[in-house]
Write a protein that holds these residues in place. Sequence first.
Motif, PDB file in Angstrom:
ATOM      1  N   THR A   1     -54.266 -12.252   9.040  1.00 54.82           N
ATOM      2  CA  THR A   1     -54.851 -12.177  10.376  1.00 54.82           C
ATOM      3  C   THR A   1     -56.193 -11.459  10.304  1.00 54.82           C
ATOM      4  O   THR A   1     -56.299 -10.384   9.704  1.00 54.82           O
ATOM      5  CB  THR A   1     -53.912 -11.406  11.333  1.00 54.82           C
ATOM      6  N   LYS A   2     -57.212 -12.038  10.924  1.00 54.45           N
ATOM      7  CA  LYS A   2     -58.517 -11.379  10.992  1.00 54.45           C
ATOM      8  C   LYS A   2     -58.445 -10.289  12.047  1.00 54.45           C
ATOM      9  O   LYS A   2     -57.892 -10.499  13.127  1.00 54.45           O
ATOM     10  CB  LYS A   2     -59.614 -12.383  11.346  1.00 54.45           C
ATOM     11  N   VAL A   3     -59.001  -9.118  11.723  1.00 54.58           N
ATOM     12  CA  VAL A   3     -58.908  -7.971  12.621  1.00 54.58           C
ATOM     13  C   VAL A   3     -60.247  -7.240  12.739  1.00 54.58           C
ATOM     14  O   VAL A   3     -61.114  -7.347  11.876  1.00 54.58           O
ATOM     15  CB  VAL A   3     -57.825  -6.973  12.144  1.00 54.58           C
ATOM     16  N   ASP A   4     -60.363  -6.508  13.834  1.00 53.89           N
ATOM     17  CA  ASP A   4     -61.472  -5.589  14.057  1.00 53.89           C
ATOM     18  C   ASP A   4     -60.835  -4.209  14.173  1.00 53.89           C
ATOM     19  O   ASP A   4     -59.820  -4.052  14.860  1.00 53.89           O
ATOM     20  CB  ASP A   4     -62.210  -5.958  15.343  1.00 53.89           C
ATOM     21  N   PHE A   5     -61.403  -3.216  13.505  1.00 55.05           N
ATOM     22  CA  PHE A   5     -60.791  -1.899  13.496  1.00 55.05           C
ATOM     23  C   PHE A   5     -61.836  -0.810  13.283  1.00 55.05           C
ATOM     24  O   PHE A   5     -62.969  -1.075  12.890  1.00 55.05           O
ATOM     25  CB  PHE A   5     -59.713  -1.807  12.404  1.00 55.05           C
ATOM     26  N   ASP A   6     -61.427   0.419  13.580  1.00 60.01           N
ATOM     27  CA  ASP A   6     -62.231   1.604  13.288  1.00 60.01           C
ATOM     28  C   ASP A   6     -61.587   2.332  12.130  1.00 60.01           C
ATOM     29  O   ASP A   6     -60.408   2.112  11.810  1.00 60.01           O
ATOM     30  CB  ASP A   6     -62.303   2.523  14.506  1.00 60.01           C
ATOM     31  N   ILE A   7     -62.339   3.240  11.514  1.00 61.84           N
ATOM     32  CA  ILE A   7     -61.817   4.018  10.391  1.00 61.84           C
ATOM     33  C   ILE A   7     -61.654   5.457  10.844  1.00 61.84           C
ATOM     34  O   ILE A   7     -62.595   6.078  11.359  1.00 61.84           O
ATOM     35  CB  ILE A   7     -62.754   3.934   9.172  1.00 61.84           C
ATOM     36  N   ALA A   8     -60.447   5.995  10.675  1.00 64.82           N
ATOM     37  CA  ALA A   8     -60.163   7.382  11.033  1.00 64.82           C
ATOM     38  C   ALA A   8     -60.752   8.322   9.982  1.00 64.82           C
ATOM     39  O   ALA A   8     -61.180   7.892   8.901  1.00 64.82           O
ATOM     40  CB  ALA A   8     -58.656   7.587  11.149  1.00 64.82           C
ATOM     41  N   GLU A   9     -60.768   9.612  10.292  1.00 66.86           N
ATOM     42  CA  GLU A   9     -61.309  10.612   9.370  1.00 66.86           C
ATOM     43  C   GLU A   9     -60.551  10.651   8.044  1.00 66.86           C
ATOM     44  O   GLU A   9     -61.115  10.985   7.004  1.00 66.86           O
ATOM     45  CB  GLU A   9     -61.299  11.991  10.027  1.00 66.86           C
ATOM     46  N   ASP A  10     -59.259  10.328   8.091  1.00 73.16           N
ATOM     47  CA  ASP A  10     -58.450  10.339   6.866  1.00 73.16           C
ATOM     48  C   ASP A  10     -58.600   9.057   6.053  1.00 73.16           C
ATOM     49  O   ASP A  10     -57.931   8.876   5.032  1.00 73.16           O
ATOM     50  CB  ASP A  10     -56.986  10.601   7.199  1.00 73.16           C
ATOM     51  N   GLY A  11     -59.461   8.137   6.497  1.00 73.30           N
ATOM     52  CA  GLY A  11     -59.718   6.910   5.753  1.00 73.30           C
ATOM     53  C   GLY A  11     -58.783   5.770   6.073  1.00 73.30           C
ATOM     54  O   GLY A  11     -58.857   4.709   5.457  1.00 73.30           O
ATOM     55  N   GLU A  12     -57.896   5.947   7.046  1.00 69.68           N
ATOM     56  CA  GLU A  12     -56.993   4.880   7.445  1.00 69.68           C
ATOM     57  C   GLU A  12     -57.576   4.117   8.621  1.00 69.68           C
ATOM     58  O   GLU A  12     -58.423   4.620   9.357  1.00 69.68           O
ATOM     59  CB  GLU A  12     -55.613   5.457   7.802  1.00 69.68           C
ATOM     60  N   ALA A  13     -57.106   2.881   8.807  1.00 71.09           N
ATOM     61  CA  ALA A  13     -57.578   2.047   9.915  1.00 71.09           C
ATOM     62  C   ALA A  13     -56.933   2.511  11.216  1.00 71.09           C
ATOM     63  O   ALA A  13     -55.773   2.922  11.241  1.00 71.09           O
ATOM     64  CB  ALA A  13     -57.229   0.586   9.651  1.00 71.09           C
ATOM     65  N   LYS A  14     -57.705   2.461  12.300  1.00 67.79           N
ATOM     66  CA  LYS A  14     -57.178   2.811  13.613  1.00 67.79           C
ATOM     67  C   LYS A  14     -57.747   1.837  14.638  1.00 67.79           C
ATOM     68  O   LYS A  14     -58.720   1.126  14.369  1.00 67.79           O
ATOM     69  CB  LYS A  14     -57.523   4.253  13.983  1.00 67.79           C
ATOM     70  N   ASP A  15     -57.132   1.799  15.809  1.00 64.85           N
ATOM     71  CA  ASP A  15     -57.555   0.920  16.898  1.00 64.85           C
ATOM     72  C   ASP A  15     -57.783  -0.510  16.401  1.00 64.85           C
ATOM     73  O   ASP A  15     -58.874  -1.059  16.485  1.00 64.85           O
ATOM     74  CB  ASP A  15     -58.829   1.452  17.563  1.00 64.85           C
ATOM     75  N   ILE A  16     -56.720  -1.126  15.903  1.00 66.32           N
ATOM     76  CA  ILE A  16     -56.805  -2.444  15.266  1.00 66.32           C
ATOM     77  C   ILE A  16     -56.533  -3.544  16.293  1.00 66.32           C
ATOM     78  O   ILE A  16     -55.517  -3.522  16.983  1.00 66.32           O
ATOM     79  CB  ILE A  16     -55.791  -2.551  14.113  1.00 66.32           C
ATOM     80  N   TYR A  17     -57.450  -4.504  16.358  1.00 65.63           N
ATOM     81  CA  TYR A  17     -57.335  -5.648  17.265  1.00 65.63           C
ATOM     82  C   TYR A  17     -57.475  -6.945  16.475  1.00 65.63           C
ATOM     83  O   TYR A  17     -58.268  -7.023  15.543  1.00 65.63           O
ATOM     84  CB  TYR A  17     -58.436  -5.608  18.332  1.00 65.63           C
ATOM     85  N   GLN A  18     -56.717  -7.943  16.886  1.00 77.32           N
ATOM     86  CA  GLN A  18     -56.832  -9.263  16.270  1.00 77.32           C
ATOM     87  C   GLN A  18     -58.115  -9.930  16.745  1.00 77.32           C
ATOM     88  O   GLN A  18     -58.478  -9.840  17.918  1.00 77.32           O
ATOM     89  CB  GLN A  18     -55.633 -10.125  16.656  1.00 77.32           C
ATOM     90  N   VAL A  19     -58.809 -10.604  15.825  1.00 84.24           N
ATOM     91  CA  VAL A  19     -60.033 -11.330  16.155  1.00 84.24           C
ATOM     92  C   VAL A  19     -59.683 -12.807  16.267  1.00 84.24           C
ATOM     93  O   VAL A  19     -59.124 -13.395  15.344  1.00 84.24           O
ATOM     94  CB  VAL A  19     -61.123 -11.113  15.075  1.00 84.24           C
ATOM     95  N   LYS A  20     -60.001 -13.401  17.411  1.00 87.38           N
ATOM     96  CA  LYS A  20     -59.721 -14.818  17.631  1.00 87.38           C
ATOM     97  C   LYS A  20     -60.886 -15.654  17.116  1.00 87.38           C
ATOM     98  O   LYS A  20     -62.035 -15.296  17.275  1.00 87.38           O
ATOM     99  CB  LYS A  20     -59.546 -15.094  19.122  1.00 87.38           C
ATOM    100  N   ASP A  21     -60.560 -16.778  16.515  1.00 88.86           N
ATOM    101  CA  ASP A  21     -61.565 -17.714  16.023  1.00 88.86           C
ATOM    102  C   ASP A  21     -61.583 -18.913  16.963  1.00 88.86           C
ATOM    103  O   ASP A  21     -60.697 -19.765  16.911  1.00 88.86           O
ATOM    104  CB  ASP A  21     -61.221 -18.133  14.595  1.00 88.86           C
ATOM    105  N   SER A  22     -62.585 -18.987  17.846  1.00 88.30           N
ATOM    106  CA  SER A  22     -62.596 -20.034  18.872  1.00 88.30           C
ATOM    107  C   SER A  22     -62.751 -21.435  18.274  1.00 88.30           C
ATOM    108  O   SER A  22     -62.208 -22.403  18.799  1.00 88.30           O
ATOM    109  CB  SER A  22     -63.690 -19.778  19.900  1.00 88.30           C
ATOM    110  N   ALA A  23     -63.492 -21.579  17.185  1.00 87.72           N
ATOM    111  CA  ALA A  23     -63.642 -22.902  16.563  1.00 87.72           C
ATOM    112  C   ALA A  23     -62.297 -23.397  16.044  1.00 87.72           C
ATOM    113  O   ALA A  23     -61.947 -24.570  16.203  1.00 87.72           O
ATOM    114  CB  ALA A  23     -64.656 -22.849  15.435  1.00 87.72           C
ATOM    115  N   ALA A  24     -61.534 -22.507  15.415  1.00 89.88           N
ATOM    116  CA  ALA A  24     -60.210 -22.890  14.906  1.00 89.88           C
ATOM    117  C   ALA A  24     -59.261 -23.212  16.053  1.00 89.88           C
ATOM    118  O   ALA A  24     -58.451 -24.140  15.963  1.00 89.88           O
ATOM    119  CB  ALA A  24     -59.627 -21.787  14.041  1.00 89.88           C
ATOM    120  N   GLU A  25     -59.355 -22.461  17.157  1.00 93.77           N
ATOM    121  CA  GLU A  25     -58.494 -22.737  18.307  1.00 93.77           C
ATOM    122  C   GLU A  25     -58.805 -24.099  18.911  1.00 93.77           C
ATOM    123  O   GLU A  25     -57.904 -24.820  19.317  1.00 93.77           O
ATOM    124  CB  GLU A  25     -58.645 -21.635  19.355  1.00 93.77           C
ATOM    125  N   ASN A  26     -60.103 -24.454  18.994  1.00 88.26           N
ATOM    126  CA  ASN A  26     -60.475 -25.766  19.515  1.00 88.26           C
ATOM    127  C   ASN A  26     -59.957 -26.877  18.609  1.00 88.26           C
ATOM    128  O   ASN A  26     -59.492 -27.911  19.081  1.00 88.26           O
ATOM    129  CB  ASN A  26     -61.990 -25.877  19.671  1.00 88.26           C
TER     130      ASN A  26
END
Length: 154
Positions: free
Chosen positions: A42-67
């Motif tokens: 799954t393609k995602v958008d996320f931020d990086i926490a101070e400890d180096g782990e991913a946080k606030d992870i959201y799925q990225v939709k691909d509109s061309a693939a959906e069409n």
Amino acid sequence: MTGKILGYDTTSNTGTISGDNGERYKFSKAEWKESIAPQKETKVDFDIAEDGEAKDIYQVKDSAAENNDMLMGLIAIGITFFFGFIGTFISRLVLAKQPIGKTIVPTLIHFVITMLGLIPVLGWIVYLIGTGYYMYKNYILVTTDSYTLKNKYD
């Protein structure tokens, strides 16, 4: 930052994301902000926490693939409508890329429903309902990512 989920373990509720920068980031289910469970690839958008782990992870939709998925779904509906149980077989095997073992049973059920169409009135009603059901199911199978439905077939 954007990236792709490399894997997710449902027992420990943890996973790993490969960032577009080539780095890997661990994450926990608590940081996943979507209503569906995290899935591999799954393609995602996320931020990086101070400890180096991913946080606030959201799925990225691909509109061309959906069409493209929607177009393929409409093709599946048309094939099922015009070719009946043969259309179900083609839609599931070719368009939805299901294995032949998971394609045979629904095709045979649709064949039996088609044969019931030879019975006047009641058979026609069963045929129309059954074919409508398979048109819908084939559309869903083609438009939904294969990894979410890999164990389902009817």
